[in-house]
Enzyme design. Structure first.
Site, short mmCIF file in Angstrom:
data_model
loop_
_atom_site.label_atom_id
_atom_site.label_comp_id
_atom_site.label_asym_id
_atom_site.label_seq_id
_atom_site.Cartn_x
_atom_site.Cartn_y
_atom_site.Cartn_z
CE1 TYR A 53 -3.16 -3.18 0.99
CE2 TYR A 53 -4.09 -1.53 -0.48
CZ TYR A 53 -4.12 -2.80 0.06
OH TYR A 53 -5.09 -3.68 -0.32
CG ASN A 89 -10.71 3.29 -8.86
OD1 ASN A 89 -10.71 2.06 -9.01
ND2 ASN A 89 -10.98 4.13 -9.84
CB VAL A 90 -7.92 2.79 -2.60
CG1 VAL A 90 -8.96 1.75 -2.17
CG2 VAL A 90 -6.81 2.13 -3.39
CG HIS A 106 -13.60 -1.59 -2.61
ND1 HIS A 106 -13.41 -2.05 -3.88
CD2 HIS A 106 -14.73 -2.20 -2.16
CE1 HIS A 106 -14.37 -2.92 -4.20
NE2 HIS A 106 -15.19 -3.02 -3.16
CB CYS A 114 -6.39 1.96 15.39
SG CYS A 114 -5.72 1.00 16.76
CB CYS A 117 -9.11 1.46 19.38
SG CYS A 117 -8.48 2.89 18.47
CB THR A 173 -15.37 -1.79 -12.82
OG1 THR A 173 -15.26 -2.89 -11.91
CG2 THR A 173 -16.81 -1.63 -13.26
CB SER A 174 -12.85 -6.51 -14.67
OG SER A 174 -12.79 -6.77 -13.27
CB ALA A 216 -11.77 6.02 -19.18
C1 BV8 Z 1 -17.61 -8.84 0.83
C2 BV8 Z 1 -8.99 -3.26 -1.85
C3 BV8 Z 1 -19.01 -9.73 2.49
C4 BV8 Z 1 -8.30 -2.01 -2.00
C5 BV8 Z 1 -10.56 -4.50 -3.09
C6 BV8 Z 1 -17.51 -15.76 -4.91
C7 BV8 Z 1 -18.54 -15.18 -5.61
C8 BV8 Z 1 -18.95 -13.88 -5.35
C9 BV8 Z 1 -18.31 -13.12 -4.38
C10 BV8 Z 1 -17.28 -13.69 -3.71
C11 BV8 Z 1 -16.87 -15.00 -3.95
N1 BV8 Z 1 -15.84 -15.26 -3.13
C12 BV8 Z 1 -15.57 -14.17 -2.36
C13 BV8 Z 1 -16.46 -13.23 -2.70
C14 BV8 Z 1 -16.57 -11.91 -2.16
C15 BV8 Z 1 -15.44 -11.04 -2.69
C16 BV8 Z 1 -15.34 -11.10 -4.18
O1 BV8 Z 1 -16.13 -10.50 -4.89
N2 BV8 Z 1 -14.33 -11.84 -4.66
C17 BV8 Z 1 -14.14 -11.95 -6.10
C18 BV8 Z 1 -12.64 -12.05 -6.40
C19 BV8 Z 1 -14.89 -13.19 -6.58
N3 BV8 Z 1 -15.80 -9.70 -2.29
C20 BV8 Z 1 -15.44 -9.27 -1.08
O2 BV8 Z 1 -14.76 -9.90 -0.30
C21 BV8 Z 1 -16.00 -7.91 -0.68
N4 BV8 Z 1 -16.60 -8.03 0.62
O3 BV8 Z 1 -18.14 -9.52 -0.01
O4 BV8 Z 1 -17.97 -8.83 2.13
C22 BV8 Z 1 -19.30 -9.53 3.90
C23 BV8 Z 1 -20.62 -9.61 4.31
C24 BV8 Z 1 -20.91 -9.41 5.62
C25 BV8 Z 1 -19.88 -9.16 6.53
C26 BV8 Z 1 -18.57 -9.09 6.11
C27 BV8 Z 1 -18.26 -9.28 4.78
C28 BV8 Z 1 -14.90 -6.87 -0.57
C29 BV8 Z 1 -14.36 -6.59 -1.93
C30 BV8 Z 1 -13.34 -5.46 -1.82
C31 BV8 Z 1 -11.98 -6.04 -1.91
N5 BV8 Z 1 -11.01 -4.97 -1.98
N6 BV8 Z 1 -9.64 -3.57 -3.08
C32 BV8 Z 1 -7.25 -2.14 -3.02
O5 BV8 Z 1 -6.25 -2.82 -2.75
O6 BV8 Z 1 -7.50 -1.56 -4.07
S1 BV8 Z 1 -11.14 -5.04 -4.58
C33 BV8 Z 1 -10.05 -4.54 -5.79
O7 BV8 Z 1 -10.30 -5.31 -6.91
C34 BV8 Z 1 -10.31 -3.12 -6.21
O8 BV8 Z 1 -10.69 -2.29 -5.18
C35 BV8 Z 1 -11.37 -3.26 -7.25
O9 BV8 Z 1 -12.63 -3.14 -6.71
C36 BV8 Z 1 -11.19 -4.67 -7.68
C37 BV8 Z 1 -10.61 -4.63 -9.05
O10 BV8 Z 1 -11.72 -4.40 -9.86
P1 BV8 Z 1 -11.63 -3.33 -11.02
O11 BV8 Z 1 -11.63 -1.98 -10.41
O12 BV8 Z 1 -12.73 -3.70 -11.92
O13 BV8 Z 1 -10.21 -3.53 -11.70
P2 BV8 Z 1 -9.82 -4.65 -12.75
O14 BV8 Z 1 -8.34 -4.62 -12.91
O15 BV8 Z 1 -10.49 -5.93 -12.35
O16 BV8 Z 1 -10.52 -4.17 -14.10
C38 BV8 Z 1 -10.09 -2.98 -14.72
C39 BV8 Z 1 -11.05 -2.74 -15.88
O17 BV8 Z 1 -10.68 -1.51 -16.52
C40 BV8 Z 1 -10.99 -3.82 -16.95
O18 BV8 Z 1 -12.30 -4.22 -17.28
C41 BV8 Z 1 -10.32 -3.13 -18.15
O19 BV8 Z 1 -10.86 -3.56 -19.38
C42 BV8 Z 1 -10.68 -1.68 -17.91
N7 BV8 Z 1 -9.72 -0.73 -18.46
C43 BV8 Z 1 -8.36 -0.87 -18.57
N8 BV8 Z 1 -7.85 0.25 -19.15
C44 BV8 Z 1 -8.89 1.09 -19.39
C45 BV8 Z 1 -10.07 0.48 -18.96
N9 BV8 Z 1 -11.28 1.06 -19.09
C46 BV8 Z 1 -11.31 2.29 -19.64
N10 BV8 Z 1 -10.22 2.95 -20.07
C47 BV8 Z 1 -9.00 2.39 -19.97
N11 BV8 Z 1 -7.92 3.05 -20.40
#
Ligand code: BV8
Length: 225
Positions: A53, A89-90, A106, A114, A117, A173-174, A216
Site C-alpha cells: 500500500y 478505487n482507493v 473500498h 487502528c 480500536c 471495471t471488470s 475512458a
Molecule cells: C464482501 C482493496 C461480504 C483495495 C478491493 C464468490 C462469488 C462472489 C463473491 C465472492 C466469492 N468469493 C468471495 C467473494 C466476495 C469477494 C469477491 O467479490 N471476490 C471476487 C474475487 C470473486 N468480495 C469481497 O470480499 C467484498 N466483501 O463480499 O464482504 C461480507 C458480508 C458481511 C460481513 C462481512 C463481509 C470486498 C471486496 C473489496 C476487496 N477490496 N480492493 C485495493 O487494494 O484496491 S477489490 C479490488 O479489486 C479493487 O478495489 C477493485 O474493486 C477490484 C478490481 O476491480 P476493477 O476496479 O474492476 O479492476 P480490474 O483490474 O479488475 O478491471 C479494470 C477494468 O478496466 C478492466 O475491465 C479493463 O478492461 C478496464 N480498463 C483498462 N484500461 C482502461 C479500462 N477502461 C477504460 N479505459 C482504460 N484506459
C-alpha cells in the site's frame, strides 16, 4: 433533475498511470493481490501489506486526474444532473478533478485505521504496523482499505442511491468483485437504464442496456458532452 449513479473501477485511473488489478494478472511482486489485500494477509505479513500500500499510495500521489475524471466533475457541476460517484478505487483522483459526491466503498490509500480500536486518521506517506495509534497508542496501524472478506463501506447509502437513480453508469471495471459487480443487476431490477463505459466488455456487459468500449479519456467525455 436527472439522478445519475456512477460506479468507477481501476480502468478510469489507468490513463493517469495507475495500474489495474487484472492487467497485471492480479500479481504484485509475485504475490496474488487477493493474498495481500486480505485481513489474513495482513496478520501473516503486515510489513509486506504495508509495502504494497505504501507503493500504491506513492503512485497515487504522483498521478494526475485525467480527462475522464474531469468530465465526471464537469457533469456534477452542471446543475441539471445530480451525480453520485461510487468508486472501488482507493486513489483520490475523482476529488482532485473536482468531484465532491464520492463514496469510497473500498476505502482510501490516504486513510489509516487502528486494527485495535478502530480509530481513523489521515495516513502518512508511508505506514508501518508499528505506527502508534493516535487514539489508543496500540501499534496496530493498517491502511483504511476494505480487504477481501470485509464489508464494503456505506453500503446502505449506496443501495439508497441506486434505487433512486434514473441512470446507472459503470466505468472502468471488470465486474469481477462483489458487491460492486452486482449493482447493475440491482439497477435493472429497479427498472433503471444502465450504461457500461469500459475498454472492453466486462464480465457483466450483457446486463447493460447500452455498452460503449474504448479508453475512458475518449468515451467518458464523449458521453458527458
Ligand atoms: C464482501 C482493496 C461480504 C483495495 C478491493 C464468490 C462469488 C462472489 C463473491 C465472492 C466469492 N468469493 C468471495 C467473494 C466476495 C469477494 C469477491 O467479490 N471476490 C471476487 C474475487 C470473486 N468480495 C469481497 O470480499 C467484498 N466483501 O463480499 O464482504 C461480507 C458480508 C458481511 C460481513 C462481512 C463481509 C470486498 C471486496 C473489496 C476487496 N477490496 N480492493 C485495493 O487494494 O484496491 S477489490 C479490488 O479489486 C479493487 O478495489 C477493485 O474493486 C477490484 C478490481 O476491480 P476493477 O476496479 O474492476 O479492476 P480490474 O483490474 O479488475 O478491471 C479494470 C477494468 O478496466 C478492466 O475491465 C479493463 O478492461 C478496464 N480498463 C483498462 N484500461 C482502461 C479500462 N477502461 C477504460 N479505459 C482504460 N484506459
Amino acid at each position: 433533475m436527472a439522478k445519475i449513479v456512477i460506479l468507477t473501477g481501476a480502468g478510469i485511473s489507468v490513463e493517469s498511470g495507475i495500474r489495474t488489478f487484472r492487467a497485471s494478472d492480479g500479481l504484485w511482486e509475485d504475490h496474488r493481490i487477493e493474498d495481500v489485500a486480505t485481513p489474513e494477509g495482513f496478520e501473516s505479513d503486515p510489513d509486506l501489506v504495508h509495502q504494497f500500500y505504501n507503493a500504491r499510495r506513492a503512485a497515487a500521489r504522483a498521478a494526475q486526474p485525467n480527462a475522464a475524471h474531469s468530465a465526471l466533475a464537469a457533469l456534477e457541476a452542471d446543475s441539471t444532473h445530480e451525480v453520485l460517484i461510487i468508486t472501488q478505487n482507493v486513489d483520490d483522483l475523482h476529488e482532485r478533478a473536482g468531484s465532491t459526491r464520492v463514496v469510497h466503498m473500498h476505502g482510501s490509500l490516504f486513510g489509516a485505521l487502528c486494527h485495535a480500536c478502530g480509530h481513523r486518521w489521515p495516513a502518512p506517506q508511508t505506514m508501518a504496523r508499528t505506527d502508534a495509534c493516535p487514539e489508543c497508542g496500540a501499534q496496530a496501524s493498517r491502511p483504511d482499505i476494505v480487504w477481501f472478506g470485509e464489508m464494503p463501506y456505506r453500503m446502505e447509502e449506496i443501495v439508497r442511491g441506486l434505487e433512486a437513480a434514473d441512470l446507472f453508469v459503470s466505468i472502468g471495471t471488470s465486474g469481477n468483485v462483489y458487491p460492486a459487480a452486482g449493482f447493475v443487476q440491482e439497477a435493472r431490477a429497479a427498472g433503471i437504464e444502465t450504461l457500461e463505459l469500459n475498454l472492453e466488455p466486462s464480465a457483466g456487459t450483457r446486463m447493460f442496456t447500452e455498452a460503449r468500449h474504448g479508453p475512458a479519456t475518449k468515451i467518458v467525455p464523449e458521453w458527458v458532452a
